[in-house]
Every structure is written in C-alpha cells, then in structure tokens.
Design a protein around this motif. Structure first.
Motif, PDB file in Angstrom:
ATOM      1  N   SER A   1      26.711  15.113  74.686  1.00 61.49           N
ATOM      2  CA  SER A   1      27.664  14.403  75.462  1.00 61.49           C
ATOM      3  C   SER A   1      28.228  13.161  74.802  1.00 61.49           C
ATOM      4  CB  SER A   1      27.134  13.732  76.773  1.00 61.49           C
ATOM      5  OG  SER A   1      27.982  12.939  77.441  1.00 61.49           O
TER       6      SER A   1
ATOM      7  N   PHE B   1      21.082  16.843  76.116  1.00 60.09           N
ATOM      8  CA  PHE B   1      21.643  15.537  76.725  1.00 60.09           C
ATOM      9  C   PHE B   1      20.474  14.511  76.517  1.00 60.09           C
ATOM     10  CE2 PHE B   1      24.390  18.634  78.987  1.00 60.09           C
ATOM     11  CZ  PHE B   1      25.642  18.248  78.352  1.00 60.09           C
TER      12      PHE B   1
ATOM     13  N   CYS C   1      22.797   9.755  79.006  1.00 62.20           N
ATOM     14  CA  CYS C   1      23.917  10.339  79.759  1.00 62.20           C
ATOM     15  C   CYS C   1      23.779  10.788  80.980  1.00 62.20           C
ATOM     16  CB  CYS C   1      24.167  11.246  78.444  1.00 62.20           C
ATOM     17  SG  CYS C   1      24.889  10.605  76.987  1.00 62.20           S
TER      18      CYS C   1
END
Ligand SMILES: [Zn+2]
Ligand SMILES: [Zn+2]
Length: 55
Positions: free
Chosen positions: A23, A41, A45
C-alpha cells in the motif's frame, strides 16, 4: 560491496529482514506486519484503511 543496514520505515528500528508494503511502499519489519492479513501490508496501512479488501 557494503551491506546496507536495514531499518524498518514504520517503527524506525533496525531489522534483519524487511517486507515492502503493497500500500505505502515502505519497508517494514516482522513486528510491523499487520496481524490481520497475510498479505504484505504494514500495520499502519491496515489501521488507516480499517479492513483491507476481503477476497
Ligand atoms: Zn517495524
Ligand atoms: Zn503500509
């Protein structure tokens, strides 16, 4: 060749291995991997987005 010291870009601490967040693109350590997803991730995030798209 010099080995660059790896630093987590999320918690800013030195880390032995880093993963790139899909991300934000930052490199994060194992401690900053989101526990709520097996995807790459960082926890920041996931915290921001709430829940990453369910598959
Ligand atoms: Zn970290
Ligand atoms: Zn991220």
């Amino acid at each position: 060749m010099t080995q660059k010291k790896e630093t987590c870009e999320v918690c800013k601490k030195p880390a032995t291995s880093l993963t790139k967040c899909k991300s934000c693109g930052r490199n994060y350590c194992a401690k900053c991997q989101s526990p709520s997803t097996s995807q790459h991730f960082c926890k920041e995030c996931v915290a921001m987005e709430g829940v990453i798209s369910k598959q």
